[in-house]
Write an enzyme that holds these catalytic residues in place. Structure first.
Site, PDB file in Angstrom:
ATOM      1  N   ASP A 154      15.873   1.928   8.799  1.00  0.00           N
ATOM      2  CA  ASP A 154      15.517   3.349   9.001  1.00  0.00           C
ATOM      3  C   ASP A 154      14.637   3.935   7.903  1.00  0.00           C
ATOM      4  O   ASP A 154      14.017   4.965   8.094  1.00  0.00           O
ATOM      5  CB  ASP A 154      16.791   4.195   9.091  1.00  0.00           C
ATOM      6  CG  ASP A 154      17.736   3.690  10.159  1.00  0.00           C
ATOM      7  OD1 ASP A 154      17.245   3.076  11.123  1.00  0.00           O
ATOM      8  OD2 ASP A 154      18.952   3.895  10.022  1.00  0.00           O
ATOM      9  N   ASN A 523      -7.514  -8.085  -2.357  1.00  0.00           N
ATOM     10  CA  ASN A 523      -6.849  -7.159  -3.275  1.00  0.00           C
ATOM     11  C   ASN A 523      -7.371  -7.312  -4.704  1.00  0.00           C
ATOM     12  O   ASN A 523      -6.597  -7.326  -5.668  1.00  0.00           O
ATOM     13  CB  ASN A 523      -5.324  -7.350  -3.251  1.00  0.00           C
ATOM     14  CG  ASN A 523      -4.590  -6.083  -3.649  1.00  0.00           C
ATOM     15  OD1 ASN A 523      -5.116  -4.982  -3.511  1.00  0.00           O
ATOM     16  ND2 ASN A 523      -3.402  -6.231  -4.195  1.00  0.00           N
ATOM     17  N   ASN A 524      -8.672  -7.407  -4.794  1.00  0.00           N
ATOM     18  CA  ASN A 524      -9.283  -7.649  -6.111  1.00  0.00           C
ATOM     19  C   ASN A 524     -10.130  -6.474  -6.576  1.00  0.00           C
ATOM     20  O   ASN A 524     -11.063  -6.648  -7.351  1.00  0.00           O
ATOM     21  CB  ASN A 524     -10.154  -8.911  -6.045  1.00  0.00           C
ATOM     22  CG  ASN A 524     -11.283  -8.762  -5.036  1.00  0.00           C
ATOM     23  OD1 ASN A 524     -11.272  -7.851  -4.203  1.00  0.00           O
ATOM     24  ND2 ASN A 524     -12.250  -9.641  -5.106  1.00  0.00           N
TER      25      ASN A 524
END
Ligand code: ADP
Length: 742
Positions: A154, A523-524
């Site tokens: 949740d 993600n660099n």
């Protein structure tokens, strides 16, 4: 100090990622020299004792990382709610010498844990009185340390950004929503989809944002009018008129109207059928949301929380209050257990008392931000343009390699800008397209359906402009009266924008605000802890590696899996942690001959001891000489008859696919915020060039003039990479047990 004996228990509703937490608790405890037990079937198992409490070894938690649910079982226990039951539970723990427990469950389970701890001394005294234990044993067990981890789909727990299981539940919801959207669009149908979440609208809200639904009903923000059914029907009708082929309403299970009256799916269905005069289908997603494999995020969240929990228990002093481990801004955070439970329950209380403002304020800022964003995205048409207000012409382009989520970000940006009364321009094919004048005006429906699409609808390429490209780009900026540019992309996008900034003196047309939005699977990118697309790529890697591991069957085999990332090891490390890889090779650390020799020896001893599967994950640029094929040949040659070796180069499957829920949510948020920032800059005649992102929990717009200062230009990555500090945890948990399975 007495020797720590730790027990781990999963309780309440099951949640994906619980297994990762159990695995981390067991292996971290063993590595630290503590005995560790699993209590099967939740508190009921603690009350029953006997076979329900089992000592664990390294291999007891092998191969569970990728499994949904909880392998040690969970149950609701009425007996534990009674003092007799808890006394019996205390006796069973003492019998095994257990003096610390780690409870993974929802707020109910954690409340139970807190009561148990408060009563502990008196329960022990009663056991002495009844002769169940000796006074000496009682003294050895004078206190019980407790640490809680929130396992709940949740995401309703106060003080943590995420709970274990919520991200996977969102995966299930978006998969279902994508499927429903396609059939709804084919038949021009209206669907009402009900999702779980008890008193919390998180799953419904984020599910709606991620799937591009038309309306959402959540407990924290009921419709603000009494005739909401009329308003809703009118909205859907207007949406159809504007060109939408489907109409989808998401309903949270705790939804209610502003008088606190429950809103169920049949009521929504009936109300819409009456008003729209067409059949409305209802889908109640139910337990599929709890099912399936855990997402990469939940595996790593469970792992990091489990590791931290053991750390706390081993250092706990008797007087320490119990804590819950949460995650805040990507870092583990210790929260006071009871205070957090009470605050969690306060939201439910506020909803019950119809104090919705308070309920919303008790949720995180990203929750209320998401709600605001959604209200813009679901409009059937933008607010009419205010003739008295100056409008700007904002161009949006994609640049660099495609990253899943680029379309979601472009859609959010375009709709946000249009809704504010501005002209939004789409540029096709990145900077090359801009130079060639591929600029077109976008309208509300030009981005319809983009919320969930992978790839790049605008088109993208890696071209970094130079020389005469600048003339052409400057000419097009002037010709199209572009006031500002939003550039959604990866490393080359940043380089391109940086190059434009540097060339401003020669090209006055470049003196406009420009923002780079981080979108790259690697993600660099500097200035952001996450770039859009990385979470999707990570999940693609995890899914592929799960399959590869299964393919090993009965053979003794070692896989060397090569993942993307350029010189950034993020995908390798986080992918390795989520799949239980025993070794991760990254460019940041390099690979030496000595490392490889060690690894060969470890593999040999592991397979000799009976292990059947080896898994090594290698970043594509970990070392230019020790390539994936070199490593495979080396391991194969040295492994002789003990094991064989197979390479698996995952390649472009990492760049493709529809964006994950997390990437979609971030893309929505980033897209709106970037346009907002550009508009502010335009309004004040500013010309700032920046790269934005999420860092230390806040959105930051960094000055592009700092770009070179914050990057490692040789390796095309930021100088600081927050996730590197997690390396030792990944290595610790996957190291070899006696007959190791990952
Ligand atoms: P969740 O942990 O997912 O919120 P529940 O509320 O059903 O799930 O709680 C799980 C179990 O925790 C219950 O079956 C019960 O054994 C225990 N528990 C919950 N609340 C209490 C309480 N107030 N006192 C003692 N035990 C409790």
């Amino acid at each position: 100090m007495t020797q720590k004996k730790i027990a781990v228990i999963t309780s309440g509703g099951d949640a994906q990622g619980m297994n990762a937490a159990v695995r981390a608790v067991v292996r971290t405890s063993l590595e630290r020299g503590a005995d560790v037990y699993a209590i099967y079937e939740g508190y009921q198992g603690m009350v029953e004792g006997g076979e329900r409490i089992r000592k664990m070894d390294w291999d007891s938690v092998g191969g569970i990382l990728q499994l949904g649910g909880t392998t040690i079982g969970t149950a609701r226990s009425d007996e534990f709610r009674t003092r007799d039951g808890r006394r019996q539970a205390a006796r069973n723990l003492i019998e095994h010498g257990i003096n610390g427990i780690i409870v993974i469950g929802g707020d109910g389970s954690l409340t139970g844990a807190n009561i148990f701890r408060q009563e502990w001394a008196s329960l022990v005294a009663e056991l002495v009185e009844s002769g169940s234990i000796s006074a000496e044993t009682a003294q050895e067990h004078a206190c019980l340390s407790i640490v809680g981890l929130v396992g709940s789909i949740d995401n309703d727990f106060h003080g943590t950004d995420m709970t274990i299981g919520a991200d996977t539940a969102l995966h299930r919801i978006t998969e279902a929503m994508d499927a429903i959207t396609s059939t709804a669009a084919s038949h021009q149908r209206t669907f009402v989809v009900k999702v779980m979440g008890r008193n919390c609208g998180y799953l419904a809200l984020m599910g709606a944002l991620a799937s591009g639904a038309d309306w959402v009903l959540i407990p924290e923000a009921p419709p603000d009018v009494d005739n909401w059914e009329d308003v809703l029907a009118e909205r859907l009708r207007a949406g159809r008129k504007a060109g939408r082929r489907d109409s989808i309403v998401i309903l949270a299970e705790g939804a209610q109207d502003r008088h606190g009256k429950y809103i169920g799916s049949t009521e929504v269905q009936k109300a819409l059928e009456e008003r729209l005069g067409e059949e409305v289908r209802v889908t109640v997603l139910g337990h599929v949301q709890r099912g399936g494999r855990p997402s990469a995020f939940d595996r790593n969240l469970g792992t990091l929380m489990g590791y931290d929990a053991v750390d706390i228990i081993l250092n706990a002093k008797p007087e320490d209050e119990p804590v819950v481990i949460g995650i805040k801004n990507n870092r583990m955070k210790r929260l006071p257990l009871m205070e957090s439970v009470l605050k969690t329950q306060a939201v439910a209380q506020a909803i019950a008392e119809k104090d919705y403002e308070r309920a919303m304020s008790l949720r995180s800022s990203s929750f209320s931000d998401a709600f605001k964003t959604l209200r813009t995205m679901v409009r059937s048409l933008p607010h009419p343009v205010d003739p008295g207000r100056k409008h700007f012409r904002i161009a949006v382009l994609n640049a660099g390699a495609p990253a899943p989520g680029m379309n979601t970000a472009a859609r959010a940006a375009v709709r946000f800008g249009l809704d504010q009364g501005h002209v939004m321009l789409g540029i096709n094919n990145g900077f090359e397209g801009l130079a060639a004048g591929e600029v077109k005006e976008m309208n509300w429906m030009s981005v319809s359906g983009w919320a969930s699409m992978g790839g790049s609808m605008l088109g993208t390429n890696r071209k970094v402009p130079k020389g005469k490209d600048f003339y052409e780009i400057a000419r097009e900026i002037e010709k199209n009266h572009i006031d500002a540019i939003l550039c959604i992309g990866g490393w080359t996008a940043y380089e391109a924008v940086h190059a434009m900034m540097v060339n401003r003196a020669n090209f006055p047309a470049f003196n406009i605000p420009i923002v780079c939005l981080p979108a790259s699977i690697n993600n660099n990118l500097p200035g952001s802890e996450f770039s859009i697309g990385a979470d999707t790529a990570l999940n693609s890697i995890v899914e592929a590696v799960d399959k590869i591991k299964m393919s090993a069957g009965a053979t003794r085999r070692c896989f060397v899996v090569e993942v993307m990332g350029h010189h950034c090891g993020y995908l390798a490390l986080m992918g390795g942690m989520a799949t239980g890889a025993e070794r991760v090779y990254m460019s940041e650390e390099g690979v030496s001959l000595r490392d490889l020799q060690n690894d060969v020896e470890l593999l040999k001893s592991g397979f000799q001891a009976g292990k059947r599967l080896g898994l090594m994950i290698r970043n594509e640029y970990a070392n230019p000489v020790y390539t994936t094929s070199f490593m495979c040949s080396l391991f194969e040659e040295e492994g002789h008859d003990l094991f064989d070796v197979r390479p698996a180069i995952l390649g472009h499957l990492q760049q493709g696919g529809d964006p994950s829920p997390f990437d979609r949510i971030q893309a929505n948020r980033f897209g709106c915020l970037c346009v907002e920032s550009l508009l502010k800059e335009c309004a004040r005649n500013g010309t700032q060039v920046s790269f934005m992102g999420m860092k230390d929990g806040s959105i930051q717009f960094n000055d592009m003039r700092d770009f070179e200062r914050v990057i490692d230009a040789e390796h095309l990555r930021p100088k600081e990479q927050w996730w590197l500090e997690l390396k030792h945890i990944a290595s610790l948990l996957a190291q070899q047990g006696p007959s190791q399975s990952a």
